[in-house]
Design a protein around this motif. Structure first.
Motif, PDB file in Angstrom:
ATOM      1  N   GLN A  12     -12.813  -4.641  -0.475  1.00 17.43           N
ATOM      2  CA  GLN A  12     -11.600  -4.327   0.288  1.00 17.43           C
ATOM      3  C   GLN A  12     -11.860  -3.201   1.288  1.00 17.43           C
ATOM      4  O   GLN A  12     -11.044  -2.907   2.135  1.00 17.43           O
ATOM      5  CB  GLN A  12     -10.473  -3.884  -0.645  1.00 17.43           C
ATOM      6  CG  GLN A  12     -10.110  -4.901  -1.706  1.00 17.43           C
ATOM      7  CD  GLN A  12      -9.531  -6.158  -1.121  1.00 17.43           C
ATOM      8  OE1 GLN A  12      -8.585  -6.117  -0.359  1.00 17.43           O
ATOM      9  NE2 GLN A  12     -10.125  -7.291  -1.453  1.00 17.43           N
TER      10      GLN A  12
ATOM     11  N   SER B 123     -20.430   7.160   6.393  1.00 19.29           N
ATOM     12  CA  SER B 123     -19.175   6.533   5.971  1.00 19.29           C
ATOM     13  C   SER B 123     -18.060   7.542   5.747  1.00 19.29           C
ATOM     14  O   SER B 123     -16.913   7.153   5.515  1.00 19.29           O
ATOM     15  CB  SER B 123     -19.401   5.759   4.663  1.00 19.29           C
ATOM     16  OG  SER B 123     -20.428   4.834   4.826  1.00 19.29           O
TER      17      SER B 123
ATOM     18  N   VAL C 135       2.791  -4.844   2.815  1.00 15.02           N
ATOM     19  CA  VAL C 135       1.890  -5.166   3.921  1.00 15.02           C
ATOM     20  C   VAL C 135       1.949  -6.669   4.213  1.00 15.02           C
ATOM     21  O   VAL C 135       2.021  -7.083   5.362  1.00 15.02           O
ATOM     22  CB  VAL C 135       0.442  -4.746   3.594  1.00 15.02           C
ATOM     23  CG1 VAL C 135      -0.514  -5.173   4.697  1.00 15.02           C
ATOM     24  CG2 VAL C 135       0.358  -3.237   3.375  1.00 15.02           C
ATOM     25  N   LEU C 136       1.925  -7.457   3.187  1.00 12.02           N
ATOM     26  CA  LEU C 136       1.978  -8.913   3.340  1.00 12.02           C
ATOM     27  C   LEU C 136       2.854  -9.479   2.239  1.00 12.02           C
ATOM     28  O   LEU C 136       2.851  -8.969   1.116  1.00 12.02           O
ATOM     29  CB  LEU C 136       0.585  -9.533   3.185  1.00 12.02           C
ATOM     30  CG  LEU C 136      -0.394  -9.423   4.327  1.00 12.02           C
ATOM     31  CD1 LEU C 136      -1.758  -9.948   3.879  1.00 12.02           C
ATOM     32  CD2 LEU C 136       0.071 -10.235   5.518  1.00 12.02           C
TER      33      LEU C 136
ATOM     34  N   ARG D 244     -13.322  -1.265   4.496  1.00 11.94           N
ATOM     35  CA  ARG D 244     -13.405  -1.727   5.877  1.00 11.94           C
ATOM     36  C   ARG D 244     -14.765  -2.332   6.191  1.00 11.94           C
ATOM     37  O   ARG D 244     -14.885  -3.304   6.914  1.00 11.94           O
ATOM     38  CB  ARG D 244     -13.137  -0.546   6.814  1.00 11.94           C
ATOM     39  CG  ARG D 244     -13.080  -0.942   8.260  1.00 11.94           C
ATOM     40  CD  ARG D 244     -12.895   0.241   9.162  1.00 11.94           C
ATOM     41  NE  ARG D 244     -12.623  -0.205  10.513  1.00 11.94           N
ATOM     42  CZ  ARG D 244     -13.565  -0.576  11.373  1.00 11.94           C
ATOM     43  NH1 ARG D 244     -14.830  -0.568  11.010  1.00 11.94           N
ATOM     44  NH2 ARG D 244     -13.246  -0.984  12.587  1.00 11.94           N
TER      45      ARG D 244
ATOM     46  N   SER E 205       0.849  -1.196   0.000  1.00 11.69           N
ATOM     47  CA  SER E 205       0.000   0.000   0.000  1.00 11.69           C
ATOM     48  C   SER E 205       0.874   1.231   0.000  1.00 11.69           C
ATOM     49  O   SER E 205       1.780   1.347   0.850  1.00 11.69           O
ATOM     50  CB  SER E 205      -0.904   0.027   1.243  1.00 11.69           C
ATOM     51  OG  SER E 205      -1.926  -0.924   1.130  1.00 11.69           O
TER      52      SER E 205
ATOM     53  N   LEU F  21      -6.970   9.247  -1.301  1.00 11.69           N
ATOM     54  CA  LEU F  21      -7.486   7.880  -1.422  1.00 11.69           C
ATOM     55  C   LEU F  21      -7.700   7.252  -0.048  1.00 11.69           C
ATOM     56  O   LEU F  21      -6.917   7.478   0.875  1.00 11.69           O
ATOM     57  CB  LEU F  21      -6.500   6.994  -2.198  1.00 11.69           C
ATOM     58  CG  LEU F  21      -6.260   7.300  -3.668  1.00 11.69           C
ATOM     59  CD1 LEU F  21      -5.335   6.237  -4.267  1.00 11.69           C
ATOM     60  CD2 LEU F  21      -7.558   7.365  -4.455  1.00 11.69           C
ATOM     61  N   GLU F  22      -8.734   6.429   0.056  1.00  9.67           N
ATOM     62  CA  GLU F  22      -8.916   5.637   1.279  1.00  9.67           C
ATOM     63  C   GLU F  22      -8.215   4.295   1.156  1.00  9.67           C
ATOM     64  O   GLU F  22      -7.932   3.639   2.153  1.00  9.67           O
ATOM     65  CB  GLU F  22     -10.407   5.417   1.553  1.00  9.67           C
ATOM     66  CG  GLU F  22     -11.054   6.625   2.171  1.00  9.67           C
ATOM     67  CD  GLU F  22     -12.391   6.308   2.821  1.00  9.67           C
ATOM     68  OE1 GLU F  22     -12.710   5.124   3.059  1.00  9.67           O
ATOM     69  OE2 GLU F  22     -13.115   7.275   3.076  1.00  9.67           O
ATOM     70  N   LEU F  23      -7.987   3.865  -0.072  1.00 11.80           N
ATOM     71  CA  LEU F  23      -7.273   2.610  -0.292  1.00 11.80           C
ATOM     72  C   LEU F  23      -6.388   2.794  -1.516  1.00 11.80           C
ATOM     73  O   LEU F  23      -6.847   3.318  -2.533  1.00 11.80           O
ATOM     74  CB  LEU F  23      -8.261   1.459  -0.541  1.00 11.80           C
ATOM     75  CG  LEU F  23      -7.644   0.097  -0.854  1.00 11.80           C
ATOM     76  CD1 LEU F  23      -7.393  -0.685   0.430  1.00 11.80           C
ATOM     77  CD2 LEU F  23      -8.555  -0.732  -1.755  1.00 11.80           C
TER      78      LEU F  23
END
Lengths: 564, 573
Positions: free
Chosen positions: B459, B564, B69-70, B461, B64, B190-192
């Protein structure tokens, strides 16, 4: 006013602040400023980041099954709106209880330069928690208004003085290649019997570092290493019973890991026990005297007592609250004391799973006295107070994505009067004869257990026996049996304990409950119980494999290597 | 010194890892051993046994805004088995429930002869017993009608060894995810801003009791760049770029990052668009990837011919609904039914672009892939088939069996091309639409160029619902993203906050004009009619379709949830 004041608390050792802590600090302050502006500031907020680095090597049937390395980081947010007396986390009743829980598993970046990705993830989660709390507190107040008063009204949270402790946490590793070879040889030893259907030898090294900040000024960095090595062998008996024997050892540092020979011995024990179990007869329902070995007795206390002295349960009207009215009254024989002490790293030469420095609410781990001379003295407490127990004793625990609640750590049973194992066995046979029975039961080993503490289902326990022997009154050799579990209800079971041994056994395991899976230990001397009930264990229906197990090729039968 | 000696001795004694050639030999021997010896009293004969061995290297990374992240990387080895008892006319398969004669088991990363033989032994034994019982369940509950087409097309075998495809390293995958995600802006817009890269390379071995012996290459790389932005009214808008390619066909890291940056910029721009105020009924133009998604949602299921299983009446409801004794055994596919306008055609050929991840020369059941002319003059004349027979498709399989390991393969779309009888330019498509719009009293028509993706939206939340083109009442179209009101002066006015309502498969018959051909790819769910729950799981599938004008569709306003919207301003770099 307190909420405003606590925001001004400044950590005292700023020089040691890590980049992660700095991001948490800054994002917390930035968000709190907005929440203030919006007129609905939380009275308490905590952020924690758990960095987890894990290696797991598994071998089976003389080869490598898998080797996984994992490096992850998780965020947890505890945000509370309202006041400590009634806040947005208050349990809801009726339809409102169907609201989605705010706590969830949040993966964070594992790289922190630049810090924007981490900052962004913290912002998003913190903001979402506040918006959820703004709605939830409205529902909490209405829920409280329309429902009857709870059986045990109590505040939702205990405010505390801050703690600052930034520990050096180093991550330990092992020689993966060497351990892979060892595990392969151990799994080969496990597999070396035609009646063993599946075998597994596994090593897990888990390193964890938690960074915790809250609006009271607590700043913590702590963590440690957890190593576990184990073997398991399983097979299907001719009558369909799915049998599995597992043996494992836990350590708080990798230098405690056992030698290859110790593991080979462990594998042979497990394999031989499995084969013996395959030929052992199934037991029958039973009521009578029982001798519980130390490990079995430890799990017995974990299930029967431990979960029922987790303080937060007393707040739920749905809970059986078995021991709430027993505080100050005897529940066990006067020769027994019980406490839970997560500060103990090892006991009787064994590292303990339930060791930790701080709980998941940022509170130092403490020894909690539960039973003194047989008299119930208290509960395991998180920061969720009870009227007569307003303070935490450092037992607020959770797994990733869950809200903490009071949980066990190292549950230790001590006996002030003990007898030798031989004496206990003689006492068992006396009880067998007194009750006119042919045999008593000796439970040497257990696999775990479960208990129900609610009100709809029976308030009972089940301790999953693995190695149980019939001890015959007429002097015949002990006979291994399978397929029975120890069951009962807590108050009756405790009333039947008559003696304790001088041989404490340590059980290391992982306990699952409302706040997730947490590592625990239970330690107890062996116990003689005058009367316990056993029920039949569930049984599989599948036949064992119809064809014989394929033979292992002789060593060197093929050229090594190949195209891989 | 003792430890060193033990290591050396141990290395000598350890079972050696076996080669692919040795794997095939072991599987062949185990098939013979089990076919000869595996028998229960009064049980129908074991007449067909097939093993599939997947031997892949997998790597995956998620990043991200430029940070990992993974990340994970490991071999993936698994064994699948297909056990058939009875005979091809009536066997244990094609009946509802999960103990159906198909099974799978994970294999050790270092595969030895002993480990492979033990896996065959365990998996075949349990699957055989399940197959025998499933046969009895089916026999007791189902009497085949005289024209029952049977359960299996037997007598096909094939052998061959195909080249291995080199894999990607974990570091390469990490670099790619990290560098692509640096394209997402760090200005808080951006939120994601997440990129997932997943690669899988290796081989698939197929051995069966009819003599099939195949070793097939497998190569797949999935890169998904996903972004979320929030409009002032709280509406979540999502977009993504997806690449399903061979490693050497990927754009450069710089180009990928630039592409992510453009995606983000456009997405943020869309949050500023006004929302649809009133319901719209009238002509709709589908361009770019929206055209691909239209055909994916409304056409693909009508071309896949493997009959669903006969339902097993469980106490909690039927397992395997959809079978019809009276009809052809399928709810979605119909031969000789009009699905497209007159003059249109459609064909699927998995070999048409050899290095595409959706491409294959031999299907999951070992059958040579073929070009299948599915639609002629707008009418379905052929279906995509596996080796499960169907009475109106007497020729049987046409090499389109696909599915996940340990499940019943079904005839599925791989590389589908839809061809109109006539194409017009975009300009003429627009002109035609506006003419049609006048009949509805509109001074504009709706133009959609891009839909959102449900797995990308999920994706968020809050976890948006995942429908994957299937609603309760049949197919659906996901929320549009790039949506315009098109006016006669050529002006394209962006709008958002709209959703297609009451979309029906027959909408494709109402196509009144076709424009330029466009290409798109996606991950199809493994189960026909199933749903995807992950943005990186599924079967790569490619479509070539024309941009189209549909005469009438309905678009309704969708209100956003203002709760939201974040309270705290997003951080900035």
């Amino acid at each position: 006013m307190l909420a405003h004041l606590v925001l001004l608390v400044i950590p005292t050792t700023l020089a040691q602040v890590s980049p992660i802590e700095a991001v948490l600090d800054q994002e917390l302050a930035r968000a709190m400023a907005t929440f203030e502006q919006r007129g609905e500031p939380p009275y308490y907020t905590a952020l924690s980041i758990e960095e987890n680095q894990k290696t797991r090597i598994v071998a089976t049937a003389g080869t490598l099954q898998s080797h996984n390395d994992q490096h992850v980081a998780f965020l947890d947010v505890d945000l509370r709106l309202g006041s400590p007396d009634l806040d947005s986390t208050h349990p809801l009743r009726g339809m409102s209880s169907l609201r989605e829980e705010a706590r969830r598993t949040v993966n964070l970046p594992i790289e922190h330069d630049p810090d924007y990705p981490l900052r962004h993830a913290v912002w998003k989660e913190l903001d979402a928690h506040w918006r959820d709390a703004v709605e939830r507190i409205v529902v909490v107040r209405a829920n409280k208004n329309v429902k009857v008063e709870e059986e045990l009204p109590a505040p939702d949270f205990e405010l505390r003085e801050p703690t600052v402790d930034r520990q050096e946490v180093s991550f330990e590793t092992v020689d993966d290649a060497a351990w892979t070879e060892i595990l392969i040889r151990v799994s080969d030893r496990l597999d070396a019997h035609p009646r063993v259907h599946r075998s597994r030898a596994a090593l897990t090294i888990e390193n964890e570092r938690e960074t915790f900040v809250d609006t009271e000024g607590t700043r913590l960095v702590h963590g440690g290493t957890w190593a576990r090595v184990g073997v398991s062998a399983s097979a299907t008996a001719d009558d369909g019973d799915e049998l599995s024997i597992s043996r494992s050892m836990s350590f708080r540092a990798v230098d405690g890991l056992p030698s290859e020979q110790e593991l080979l011995d462990l594998a042979e024990q497990a394999r031989d026990l499995l084969v013996a179990q395959l030929d052992a007869p199934r037991g029958q329902p039973y009521r009578g005297p029982v001798l519980l070995g130390g490990k079995a007795a430890a799990v017995f206390f974990h299930e029967v007592l431990g979960h029922r002295v987790e303080g937060h349960r007393m707040k739920f009207d749905s809970d059986g609250k078995t021991f709430l009215e027993y505080v100050g009254r005897p529940i066990l024989p006067p020769f027994l004391d019980i406490y839970d002490d997560p500060t103990i790293r090892s006991l009787s030469g064994e590292d303990l799973n339930g060791f930790y420095a701080y709980d998941d609410e940022g509170v130092p781990a403490q020894r909690a006295l539960v039973v003194d001379d047989g008299v119930l003295r208290g509960f395991l407490m998180s920061r969720s107070p009870l009227p007569d127990f307003p303070h935490t004793n450092g037992h607020g625990r959770r797994s990733t994505g869950k809200a903490p609640s009071s949980r066990m750590g190292n549950t230790i049973v001590e006996a002030s009067e003990t007898v030798s194992h031989d004496k206990l066995r003689a006492m068992l046979l006396d009880k067998v004869r007194d009750q006119g029975l042919e045999y008593g039961l000796y439970v040497e080993e257990i696999a775990g257990g479960f208990t129900m503490t609610g009100r709809i289902m029976p308030n009972s326990f089940n301790v999953r026996a693995v190695t149980t022997y019939k001890v015959w009154a007429d002097g015949r050799p002990d006979e291994l049996i399978r397929g029975v579990d120890l069951v009962g209800t807590p108050l009756v079971a405790f009333g039947n304990i008559v003696a304790a041994g001088d041989d404490p056994g340590v059980f290391n395991g992982t306990c699952g409950a409302g706040s997730g899976w947490v590592p625990v230990s239970a330690i107890s001397p062996s116990l003689l119980v005058e009367q316990v009930e056993f029920q039949l264990k569930e049984k599989g229906a599948d036949r064992p494999p119809m064809l014989p197990k394929p033979d292992a090729p002789p060593p060197g039968a093929q050229a090594a290597g190949g195209e891989r | 010194m003792t430890a060193l000696l033990a290591l050396v001795v141990g290395s000598v004694l350890a079972d050696p890892v076996i080669t692919h050639e040795q794997q095939r030999a072991v599987l062949t021997e185990e098939i013979a051993r089990h076919q000869q010896q595996l028998t229960l009293p009064e049980a129908p004969p074991l007449y067909h046994l097939r093993y599939q061995l997947l031997d892949f290297e997998q790597a995956q990374a998620r990043a991200s805004f430029g940070s990992l992240v993974l990340t994970e990387s490991s071999p993936f080895l698994a064994l699948g088995v297909e056990v058939r008892v009875g005979d091809p006319a009536f066997d244990n398969t094609n009946y509802g429930g999960w103990e159906s004669g198909f099974g799978r088991l994970g294999l050790p990363h270092q595969l030895t002869e002993r480990a492979l033989r033990q896996a065959c032994w365990q998996l075949t034994d349990s699957t055989y017993k399940e197959a025998v019982e499933q046969y009895a369940r089916k026999k007791a509950a189902f009497t085949p009608p005289p024209d029952y087409p049977g359960d299996f097309q037997a007598g096909l075998s094939r052998d061959g060894i195909y080249d291995h495809v080199p894999g990607a390293t974990e570091a390469w995958v990490q670099d790619l995810a990290r560098s692509t995600s640096t394209g997402f802006p760090t200005d808080g817009s951006l939120e994601l801003g997440t990129v997932i890269v997943a690669t899988e390379q290796g081989s698939r071995t197929v051995i069966d009791s009819e003599g099939t012996s195949l070793q097939l290459p497998h190569s797949e790389i999935i890169l998904r760049a996903m972004a979320h932005a929030r409009a002032d009214d709280g509406a979540l808008l999502s977009d993504h770029h997806s690449w399903l390619l061979r490693i050497d066909q990927l754009p450069s890291q710089e180009d990928l990052a630039a592409s992510a940056a453009v995606l983000a910029k456009d997405l943020v721009t869309w949050t500023q668009a006004p929302t649809l105020e009133d319901e719209y009924v009238g002509p709709v133009i589908f361009e770019d990837e929206a055209a691909v998604d239209l055909f994916r949602a409304l056409l693909v299921g009508q071309l896949e011919g493997t009959p669903p299983p006969i339902p097993f009446e469980a106490r909690f409801g039927a397992l395997g609904e959809g079978f019809s004794l009276a009809g052809d055994g399928s709810t979605g596919a119909r031969l000789n039914r009009r699905v497209l306008p007159a003059g249109w055609s459609a064909a699927d050929d998995p070999r048409v672009e050899p290095f595409h991840p959706a491409s294959f020369v031999i299907d999951t059941e070992g059958t040579l892939a073929q070009r299948v002319d599915l639609v002629q003059d707008g009418i379905v004349r052929n279906l995509l088939m596996s080796r499960v027979p169907r009475k109106d498709m007497p020729a049987g399989t046409n090499g389109h069996a696909r599915g996940s390991l340990g499940t019943r393969p079904a005839g599925r779309v791989a590389m589908l091309e839809v061809t109109p009888n006539r194409r017009v330019s975009r300009r003429k498509l627009h002109k035609k639409a506006l003419e049609l719009g006048k009949a509805y009293g509109h001074d504009h028509v709706i133009l959609v160029r891009r839909f959102q993706d449900d797995t990308v939206r999920a994706q968020d939340r809050s976890g948006a619902s995942v429908y994957d083109f299937l609603g309760d009442d049949g197919p659906r179209l996901p929320p549009p993203l790039v949506l315009y009101k098109l006016y006669s002066d050529g002006r394209e006015e962006p709008i958002r906050g709209a959703s297609f309502a009451r979309v029906d498969r027959s909408a494709l018959r109402d196509i009144v004009a076709a424009g330029p051909q466009v290409y798109g790819r996606y991950l199809a769910p493994f189960e026909p009619g199933g749903a995807n729950f992950s943005p990186i799981v599924g079967m790569p599938t490619a479509l070539w379709v024309p941009e189209v004008l549909v005469e009438e569709l309905e678009l309704v306003p969708v209100s956003a949830d203002p709760r939201s919207k974040p309270a705290v301003p997003a951080p900035t770099q």
